[in-house]
Design an enzyme around this catalytic site. Structure first.
Site, PDB file in Angstrom:
ATOM      1  N   TYR A  69      86.845  28.502 189.124  1.00 54.21           N
ATOM      2  CA  TYR A  69      87.823  28.920 188.185  1.00 54.21           C
ATOM      3  C   TYR A  69      88.580  30.299 189.009  1.00 54.21           C
ATOM      4  O   TYR A  69      87.891  31.111 189.153  1.00 54.21           O
ATOM      5  CB  TYR A  69      87.451  29.636 186.850  1.00 54.21           C
ATOM      6  CG  TYR A  69      86.614  28.227 186.144  1.00 54.21           C
ATOM      7  CD1 TYR A  69      87.082  27.326 185.552  1.00 54.21           C
ATOM      8  CD2 TYR A  69      85.086  28.250 186.271  1.00 54.21           C
ATOM      9  CE1 TYR A  69      86.603  26.554 184.925  1.00 54.21           C
ATOM     10  CE2 TYR A  69      84.516  27.174 185.913  1.00 54.21           C
ATOM     11  CZ  TYR A  69      85.136  26.408 184.942  1.00 54.21           C
ATOM     12  OH  TYR A  69      84.285  25.231 184.530  1.00 54.21           O
ATOM     13  N   ARG A 128      86.930  21.857 186.246  1.00 56.90           N
ATOM     14  CA  ARG A 128      85.524  21.418 185.906  1.00 56.90           C
ATOM     15  C   ARG A 128      85.505  19.854 185.696  1.00 56.90           C
ATOM     16  O   ARG A 128      86.492  19.296 185.296  1.00 56.90           O
ATOM     17  CB  ARG A 128      85.170  22.110 184.562  1.00 56.90           C
ATOM     18  CG  ARG A 128      83.542  21.823 184.196  1.00 56.90           C
ATOM     19  CD  ARG A 128      83.078  22.518 183.055  1.00 56.90           C
ATOM     20  NE  ARG A 128      83.935  22.510 181.858  1.00 56.90           N
ATOM     21  CZ  ARG A 128      84.696  23.199 181.395  1.00 56.90           C
ATOM     22  NH1 ARG A 128      84.856  24.574 181.961  1.00 56.90           N
ATOM     23  NH2 ARG A 128      85.400  23.362 180.109  1.00 56.90           N
ATOM     24  N   ASP A 140      87.744  25.164 146.627  1.00 59.55           N
ATOM     25  CA  ASP A 140      86.865  24.005 145.975  1.00 59.55           C
ATOM     26  C   ASP A 140      86.531  23.439 147.242  1.00 59.55           C
ATOM     27  O   ASP A 140      85.708  22.250 147.109  1.00 59.55           O
ATOM     28  CB  ASP A 140      87.410  23.187 144.799  1.00 59.55           C
ATOM     29  CG  ASP A 140      87.525  24.242 143.520  1.00 59.55           C
ATOM     30  OD1 ASP A 140      86.853  25.033 143.386  1.00 59.55           O
ATOM     31  OD2 ASP A 140      88.409  23.814 143.026  1.00 59.55           O
ATOM     32  N   HIS A 188      74.686  20.829 172.785  1.00 61.06           N
ATOM     33  CA  HIS A 188      73.706  21.745 173.484  1.00 61.06           C
ATOM     34  C   HIS A 188      72.288  21.323 173.020  1.00 61.06           C
ATOM     35  O   HIS A 188      72.084  21.746 171.843  1.00 61.06           O
ATOM     36  CB  HIS A 188      74.141  23.112 173.399  1.00 61.06           C
ATOM     37  CG  HIS A 188      75.235  23.530 174.344  1.00 61.06           C
ATOM     38  ND1 HIS A 188      75.597  24.615 174.593  1.00 61.06           N
ATOM     39  CD2 HIS A 188      76.199  22.723 174.932  1.00 61.06           C
ATOM     40  CE1 HIS A 188      76.786  24.587 175.288  1.00 61.06           C
ATOM     41  NE2 HIS A 188      77.106  23.379 175.649  1.00 61.06           N
ATOM     42  N   GLU A 214      78.025  19.456 185.038  1.00 59.81           N
ATOM     43  CA  GLU A 214      79.571  20.090 185.073  1.00 59.81           C
ATOM     44  C   GLU A 214      79.889  21.358 185.802  1.00 59.81           C
ATOM     45  O   GLU A 214      80.149  22.289 185.281  1.00 59.81           O
ATOM     46  CB  GLU A 214      79.590  20.520 183.476  1.00 59.81           C
ATOM     47  CG  GLU A 214      78.398  21.124 183.004  1.00 59.81           C
ATOM     48  CD  GLU A 214      78.815  21.396 181.146  1.00 59.81           C
ATOM     49  OE1 GLU A 214      79.867  21.927 180.995  1.00 59.81           O
ATOM     50  OE2 GLU A 214      77.984  21.182 180.625  1.00 59.81           O
ATOM     51  N   GLU A 254      82.566  17.033 184.323  1.00 56.36           N
ATOM     52  CA  GLU A 254      81.437  16.927 183.481  1.00 56.36           C
ATOM     53  C   GLU A 254      81.253  15.385 183.307  1.00 56.36           C
ATOM     54  O   GLU A 254      82.019  14.883 182.602  1.00 56.36           O
ATOM     55  CB  GLU A 254      81.575  17.748 182.131  1.00 56.36           C
ATOM     56  CG  GLU A 254      80.420  17.885 181.433  1.00 56.36           C
ATOM     57  CD  GLU A 254      80.548  18.580 180.282  1.00 56.36           C
ATOM     58  OE1 GLU A 254      81.468  18.882 179.622  1.00 56.36           O
ATOM     59  OE2 GLU A 254      79.588  19.008 179.683  1.00 56.36           O
ATOM     60  N   ASP A 296      79.900  14.274 175.992  1.00 56.60           N
ATOM     61  CA  ASP A 296      80.510  15.598 176.466  1.00 56.60           C
ATOM     62  C   ASP A 296      81.219  15.466 177.677  1.00 56.60           C
ATOM     63  O   ASP A 296      80.483  15.373 178.880  1.00 56.60           O
ATOM     64  CB  ASP A 296      79.259  16.930 176.526  1.00 56.60           C
ATOM     65  CG  ASP A 296      79.979  18.200 176.725  1.00 56.60           C
ATOM     66  OD1 ASP A 296      81.163  18.458 176.993  1.00 56.60           O
ATOM     67  OD2 ASP A 296      79.113  19.109 176.865  1.00 56.60           O
ATOM     68  N   HIS A 332      86.103  28.959 176.966  1.00 50.73           N
ATOM     69  CA  HIS A 332      85.956  28.046 175.810  1.00 50.73           C
ATOM     70  C   HIS A 332      87.288  28.353 175.045  1.00 50.73           C
ATOM     71  O   HIS A 332      87.468  28.704 173.911  1.00 50.73           O
ATOM     72  CB  HIS A 332      85.042  28.806 174.875  1.00 50.73           C
ATOM     73  CG  HIS A 332      83.534  28.620 175.206  1.00 50.73           C
ATOM     74  ND1 HIS A 332      82.593  29.292 175.123  1.00 50.73           N
ATOM     75  CD2 HIS A 332      82.902  27.560 176.002  1.00 50.73           C
ATOM     76  CE1 HIS A 332      81.332  29.190 175.384  1.00 50.73           C
ATOM     77  NE2 HIS A 332      81.622  28.068 176.392  1.00 50.73           N
ATOM     78  N   HIS A 366      78.997  29.743 185.206  1.00 50.61           N
ATOM     79  CA  HIS A 366      78.298  28.928 184.040  1.00 50.61           C
ATOM     80  C   HIS A 366      77.078  28.290 184.887  1.00 50.61           C
ATOM     81  O   HIS A 366      77.384  27.898 186.111  1.00 50.61           O
ATOM     82  CB  HIS A 366      78.919  28.272 183.097  1.00 50.61           C
ATOM     83  CG  HIS A 366      80.041  27.244 183.790  1.00 50.61           C
ATOM     84  ND1 HIS A 366      79.570  26.069 184.153  1.00 50.61           N
ATOM     85  CD2 HIS A 366      81.359  27.155 183.936  1.00 50.61           C
ATOM     86  CE1 HIS A 366      80.602  25.312 184.632  1.00 50.61           C
ATOM     87  NE2 HIS A 366      81.747  26.136 184.424  1.00 50.61           N
ATOM     88  N   ASP A 414      88.160  19.327 178.017  1.00 49.06           N
ATOM     89  CA  ASP A 414      86.613  19.020 177.803  1.00 49.06           C
ATOM     90  C   ASP A 414      86.503  18.758 176.385  1.00 49.06           C
ATOM     91  O   ASP A 414      86.680  19.517 175.477  1.00 49.06           O
ATOM     92  CB  ASP A 414      85.912  20.666 178.038  1.00 49.06           C
ATOM     93  CG  ASP A 414      84.198  20.621 177.660  1.00 49.06           C
ATOM     94  OD1 ASP A 414      83.791  19.589 177.506  1.00 49.06           O
ATOM     95  OD2 ASP A 414      83.857  21.598 178.152  1.00 49.06           O
ATOM     96  N   HIS A 435      73.293  21.078 180.528  1.00 51.92           N
ATOM     97  CA  HIS A 435      72.601  21.382 179.439  1.00 51.92           C
ATOM     98  C   HIS A 435      71.892  20.005 178.921  1.00 51.92           C
ATOM     99  O   HIS A 435      72.416  18.888 179.343  1.00 51.92           O
ATOM    100  CB  HIS A 435      73.213  22.092 178.209  1.00 51.92           C
ATOM    101  CG  HIS A 435      74.460  21.428 177.823  1.00 51.92           C
ATOM    102  ND1 HIS A 435      74.587  20.539 177.180  1.00 51.92           N
ATOM    103  CD2 HIS A 435      75.864  21.703 178.580  1.00 51.92           C
ATOM    104  CE1 HIS A 435      75.879  20.141 177.072  1.00 51.92           C
ATOM    105  NE2 HIS A 435      76.630  20.741 177.954  1.00 51.92           N
TER     106      HIS A 435
HETATM  107  N1  GLY Z   1      81.518  21.295 175.724  1.00 54.22           N
HETATM  108  C1  GLY Z   1      80.534  22.293 175.922  1.00 54.22           C
HETATM  109  C2  GLY Z   1      79.919  22.292 177.136  1.00 54.22           C
HETATM  110  O1  GLY Z   1      80.571  21.494 178.040  1.00 54.22           O
HETATM  111  O2  GLY Z   1      78.909  22.696 177.191  1.00 54.22           O
HETATM  112 MN    MN Z   2      78.742  20.509 178.411  1.00 53.24          MN
HETATM  113 MN    MN Z   3      81.973  20.110 177.915  1.00 55.28          MN
END
Ligand code: GLY
Ligand code: MN
Ligand code: MN
Length: 436
Positions: A385, A403, A37, A358, A381, A405, A268, A240, A347, A257, A351
């Site tokens: 690595y 990283r 439920d 995002h 960011e 950010e 973020d 991730h 990466h 993060d 964003h």
């Molecule tokens: N936390 C997701 C990113 O940094 O894009």
């Molecule tokens: Mn981010």
């Molecule tokens: Mn992030």
């Protein structure tokens, strides 16, 4: 500015774009079933909230520019004392008009009778197809029903237009009240990261540190805007990593993060710091490369620069740093051209950020990168690595994932780093941890 005014202003702006012959239809987010439920925590659809500020499920907003009887119609749940005793209060149709700015409101159960009549005299239906599949079918059903009657001389919709395209361009430019809210979301996340830095120590577990972060969010009336990533040592190299289950080890770094959502807006942030409070020389050397790349990228977040310029600046600095550290060999321009950095920095540098982490908004206009303008908010960011076992890399660099950010608002002047209060220089981070 009152919040209702802001939602009204957005509806008026959108209706201008839609024009006299158009109608826009937006469904609220559906309630999502988890098990038994139990449902997932309800979060209103971002587009729906952006235009209505109405947080209930089972609702449909309709905008009909220049309709004499009212341009903003809201279908919603009726008041129901029995249900409200279980699930909490509802606005009802009266509340929708009195408190939420609707010109007219009807019970959601009556939508099949009423909506076709609103569509009847309009040529273009602005709607986001493909997001809510069940609702897509109903919209198509209403339009087809009208078309079937077209032979009786009815003026019926001829065209579907992508509503998200218009709306997402609006959402890309943050107003002053939106920036204020994002600044608050940033502040709360800054406090959470500071708290985590002081909680981390050898022998603590990643989930304990994650708990400190989430605690700080909730005590400020916010929640995570995505699953926090708390990765010690080699786990930081899993981009991730959300398992957050390992014990923190002396001599390792910890990458966090984590950002929050406050009043529908996200922050973020990523910071990477030593579990024991002191960077090793190798950790510090890599950290300084990432920091330099991040500062160079932030400096490119100015009006007139295009979307990819911060990334280009970060790539150049990271490549230069990797050569300096001996992790890449060759001439920087050639290595940049070949994409050699991708082995360690795989990466993009950021964003859009807003109601969604995002966030919506095109990164390109046609074939060209979008040009940055005041009011746009993005993350910056970069990272490096070096997982354990990376071939040809000295031991002291292995198991390092870093990283950094921050959230940056483009202004007419200097880039406005919304998360700028959080310690970032290695000396400042060490000092903050030691004062614990
Ligand atoms: N936390 C997701 C990113 O940094 O894009
Ligand atoms: Mn981010
Ligand atoms: Mn992030």
């Amino acid at each position: 500015m009152k919040k209702q005014d802001e939602f009204g202003r957005r509806r008026r702006q959108l209706m201008k774009d839609i024009g006299r012959d158009g109608i826009a239809i937006l469904p609220a987010a559906p309630v999502r079933h988890r098990n038994g439920d139990v449902h997932y925590e309800y979060r209103q659809d971002s587009d729906f909230w952006y235009l209505t500020g109405f947080g209930e499920p089972e609702a449909v907003a309709v905008l009909i520019p220049h309709r004499p009887q009212g341009e903003y119609v809201l279908f919603c749940r009726e008041r129901d004392p029995e249900r409200e005793r279980w699930d909490g209060s509802r606005a009802g149709t009266q509340g929708a008009v009195k408190r939420h700015g609707a010109d007219d409101a009807f019970p959601i159960g009556d939508i099949d009778e009423i909506l076709p009549g609103l569509l009847e005299s309009r040529g273009r239906v602005f709607y986001t197809m493909g997001l809510h599949h069940e609702f897509d079918q109903r919209v198509i059903g209403w339009v087809n029903g009208l078309r079937a009657q077209a032979k009786h001389g009815l003026h019926t919709p001829q065209e579907f237009v992508a509503l998200d395209h218009l709306l997402h361009d609006m959402r890309l430019y943050k107003s002053r009240p939106e920036l204020d809210t994002m600044r608050r979301a940033a502040q709360i996340a800054v406090a959470a990261h500071r708290r985590a830095m002081r909680r981390a120590r050898p022998g603590a577990f990643e989930y304990e540190v994650a708990a400190e972060i989430v605690h700080e969010f909730h005590r400020n009336r916010a929640g995570p805007s995505y699953q926090p990533i708390v990765g010690g040592g080699n786990n930081a190299c899993v981009l991730h990593y959300v398992e957050n289950s390992a014990e923190l080890e002396d001599g390792d770094l910890l990458l966090i993060d984590a950002g929050c959502e406050y009043d529908y807006y996200a922050s973020d942030i990523t910071r990477t710091f030593p579990v024991n409070g002191r960077y090793t020389p190798a950790q510090r050397a890599v950290y300084e490369v990432v920091l330099e790349a991040q500062l160079a990228a932030i400096d490119r977040c100015r009006p007139g620069h295009h979307w990819n310029e911060p990334h280009d600046a970060a790539v150049k600095a990271v490549t230069h740093g990797l050569v300096h550290l001996g992790l890449l060999k060759g001439k920087v321009p050639k290595l940049v051209k070949e994409g050699a950095f991708r082995r360690f920095f795989m990466h993009k540098t950021g964003h859009w950020l807003g109601m969604d982490v995002h966030d919506v908004g095109d990164y390109k206009v046609g074939d060209e990168w979008r040009v940055l303008e005041p009011g746009m908010v993005l993350t910056v960011e970069p990272g490096i690595y070096v997982p354990k076992g990376t071939k040809g890399v000295p031991k002291e660099f292995q198991g390092i994932g870093i990283r950094i950010e921050d959230d940056v608002a483009v202004t007419r002047g200097e880039p406005d780093v919304l998360t700028g209060e959080l310690e970032k220089h290695p000396d400042a981070i060490e000092a903050w941890m030691q004062a614990a």
